[in-house]
Write an enzyme that holds these catalytic residues in place. Structure first.
Site, mmCIF file in Angstrom:
data_model
loop_
_atom_site.group_PDB
_atom_site.id
_atom_site.type_symbol
_atom_site.label_atom_id
_atom_site.label_comp_id
_atom_site.label_asym_id
_atom_site.label_seq_id
_atom_site.Cartn_x
_atom_site.Cartn_y
_atom_site.Cartn_z
ATOM 1 N N HIS A 1 0.802 -1.223 0.000
ATOM 2 C CA HIS A 1 0.000 0.000 0.000
ATOM 3 C C HIS A 1 0.839 1.280 0.000
ATOM 4 O O HIS A 1 0.452 2.282 -0.597
ATOM 5 C CB HIS A 1 -0.988 0.008 1.174
ATOM 6 C CG HIS A 1 -0.396 0.311 2.511
ATOM 7 N ND1 HIS A 1 0.321 -0.614 3.230
ATOM 8 C CD2 HIS A 1 -0.402 1.444 3.268
ATOM 9 C CE1 HIS A 1 0.702 -0.089 4.382
ATOM 10 N NE2 HIS A 1 0.290 1.162 4.423
ATOM 11 N N ASP A 2 1.969 1.282 0.658
ATOM 12 C CA ASP A 2 2.779 2.497 0.740
ATOM 13 C C ASP A 2 4.034 2.439 -0.126
ATOM 14 O O ASP A 2 4.958 3.234 0.059
ATOM 15 C CB ASP A 2 3.188 2.757 2.195
ATOM 16 C CG ASP A 2 2.171 3.595 2.948
ATOM 17 O OD1 ASP A 2 1.327 4.244 2.286
ATOM 18 O OD2 ASP A 2 2.208 3.605 4.187
ATOM 19 N N ASP B 1 -5.732 1.289 8.299
ATOM 20 C CA ASP B 1 -4.627 2.216 8.095
ATOM 21 C C ASP B 1 -4.745 3.418 9.024
ATOM 22 O O ASP B 1 -3.777 3.810 9.693
ATOM 23 C CB ASP B 1 -4.604 2.662 6.633
ATOM 24 C CG ASP B 1 -3.314 3.353 6.245
ATOM 25 O OD1 ASP B 1 -2.247 2.941 6.746
ATOM 26 O OD2 ASP B 1 -3.362 4.289 5.434
ATOM 27 N N HIS C 1 -6.226 3.758 -1.288
ATOM 28 C CA HIS C 1 -6.424 3.662 0.163
ATOM 29 C C HIS C 1 -6.521 5.017 0.848
ATOM 30 O O HIS C 1 -6.885 5.084 2.034
ATOM 31 C CB HIS C 1 -5.335 2.802 0.819
ATOM 32 C CG HIS C 1 -3.953 3.384 0.789
ATOM 33 N ND1 HIS C 1 -3.201 3.460 -0.357
ATOM 34 C CD2 HIS C 1 -3.169 3.905 1.771
ATOM 35 C CE1 HIS C 1 -2.026 3.990 -0.081
ATOM 36 N NE2 HIS C 1 -1.979 4.277 1.209
ATOM 37 N N HIS C 2 -6.232 6.123 0.143
ATOM 38 C CA HIS C 2 -6.410 7.456 0.711
ATOM 39 C C HIS C 2 -7.651 8.163 0.153
ATOM 40 O O HIS C 2 -7.843 9.357 0.410
ATOM 41 C CB HIS C 2 -5.170 8.313 0.481
ATOM 42 C CG HIS C 2 -4.018 7.956 1.381
ATOM 43 N ND1 HIS C 2 -4.076 8.053 2.754
ATOM 44 C CD2 HIS C 2 -2.782 7.471 1.101
ATOM 45 C CE1 HIS C 2 -2.929 7.663 3.282
ATOM 46 N NE2 HIS C 2 -2.130 7.304 2.292
ATOM 47 N N LYS D 1 5.956 5.442 -1.565
ATOM 48 C CA LYS D 1 6.786 6.315 -0.731
ATOM 49 C C LYS D 1 8.276 6.074 -0.961
ATOM 50 O O LYS D 1 9.109 6.869 -0.531
ATOM 51 C CB LYS D 1 6.458 6.103 0.749
ATOM 52 C CG LYS D 1 5.086 6.618 1.134
ATOM 53 C CD LYS D 1 4.838 6.406 2.611
ATOM 54 C CE LYS D 1 3.449 6.895 3.002
ATOM 55 N NZ LYS D 1 3.176 6.643 4.429
ATOM 56 N N HIS E 1 2.322 9.601 -3.701
ATOM 57 C CA HIS E 1 2.804 8.225 -3.566
ATOM 58 C C HIS E 1 1.853 7.163 -4.092
ATOM 59 O O HIS E 1 2.320 6.124 -4.573
ATOM 60 C CB HIS E 1 3.239 7.934 -2.110
ATOM 61 C CG HIS E 1 2.140 7.653 -1.148
ATOM 62 N ND1 HIS E 1 1.547 8.642 -0.386
ATOM 63 C CD2 HIS E 1 1.529 6.493 -0.786
ATOM 64 C CE1 HIS E 1 0.628 8.097 0.391
ATOM 65 N NE2 HIS E 1 0.589 6.805 0.167
#
Length: 335
Positions: free
Chosen positions: A206-207, A288, A259-260, A210, A235
């Protein structure tokens, strides 16, 4: 309050990292090659200028982690000839616009002997280069006996996860917690078994975007300012740029991209609303944000479970899917 998962975490360093070269890296006579360095570490991550001059590097040895800032290392000069040739080719690929380049090489280490390593090279937003090197002996041993596409995908995911961990030392524990919580919530919601694999892979990745965020933002010890948030908000798209070329990920990319997003359309990167947000991302968002709220940050202490759940309740229909809300609250309340 603004909540953004694991964003804005500070770097953690291990002052007791057992490297015999740690006190010598800035001496004029320092000439250790990559093989000698890999004898003392499991993984390396180098941050370089566009010419390949090392600005900093991080190393992992078991659970030990450390950051070094040498002044006169060139990565290509440290590599054995075959690996150097592949590195130069990878550098050309990235310089000519590839999102990342990857190659494998067998290195002969003075103490450990022959070992296979994978090299992943990619640019950051601020035009630096990152080179991640990790041991893939276990994967090579298995792949020599079976041809397995899911196995290759797991190797790709594991490599990116290791690389991100060395970019931001806090991410591994966060990822483990949110994936576990997401899987629990999905099971309670009756998500079909065949979809659970996509949830797990998406959560693990998910990240991953970054990884290309500049150190000055990714590793900042305080809260990010407005300009820094604009960079950080890129990201999810970076993740898709990195991962779309990986075969068979498919639905697993929903969480890295979305997811954001927020139920009311105020999220990013696409401003999706309601059920236009993929279900996997709506489920993941609960885990999250909850983990972000209940974890310490350099600029604030962790919230209690009571305060975190109260905040999440208030965000029902704003940030979160209101139909999932009671299931999540019940799960965390011991129901």
């Amino acid at each position: 309050m603004t909540t953004h998962g694991s964003e804005g975490m500070g770097i953690q360093q291990d002052a007791n990292f057992p490297f015999s070269f740690s006190s010598a890296i800035n001496l004029p006579g320092f000439n250790l090659g990559l093989a000698e360095m890999l004898d003392e570490a499991d993984d390396f991550l180098f941050v370089m200028d566009p010419q390949g001059r090392v600005l900093s590097f991080k190393a992992r040895n078991g659970s030990g982690l450390s950051l070094f800032t040498p002044s006169r290392l060139m990565v290509r000069d440290m590599m054995p000839i075959r690996a150097r040739q592949k590195f130069v080719q990878a550098l050309d690929q990235v310089t000519n616009g590839n999102r990342f380049a990857m190659f494998e090489a067998m290195l002969m280490l003075p103490e450990k002997g022959a070992a296979w390593y994978e090299f992943r090279l990619f640019p950051t937003i601020d035009h630096h280069l990152v080179l991640f090197i990790w041991n893939i002996n276990d994967y090579k041993n298995i792949s020599s006996t079976i041809s397995n596409i899911p196995f290759s995908i797991e190797k790709m995911i594991k490599g990116w996860s290791h690389a991100l961990y060395l970019r931001d030392f806090e991410t591994e524990d966060h990822t483990r917690r949110v994936v576990t919580m997401t899987m629990r919530l999905a099971a309670r919601l009756g998500v079909p078994e065949q979809e659970m694999l996509h949830l797990r892979r998406g959560g693990e990745l998910h990240d991953i975007g970054k990884i290309a965020i500049p150190d000055r933002i990714l590793l900042k010890s305080g809260a990010l300012d407005e300009e820094e948030w604009r960079v950080m908000h890129r990201h999810p798209i970076i993740a898709i740029d990195l991962l779309t070329s990986v075969p068979h990920l498919g639905r697993s990319l929903e969480i890295p991209r979305s997811h954001h997003e927020k139920w009311d359309g105020s999220g990013y990167p696409d401003g999706l609303t309601g059920e236009h947000i993929p279900l996997s991302a709506r489920i993941f968002a609960f885990a999250d944000v909850y983990d972000a709220l209940t974890s310490d940050r350099p600029y604030r202490r962790a919230w209690s479970q009571v305060d975190a759940l109260q905040y999440i309740r208030k965000q029902s229909g704003r940030h979160f899917d209101p139909s999932i809300m009671p299931v999540f609250i019940d799960m965390l309340s011991g129901g």
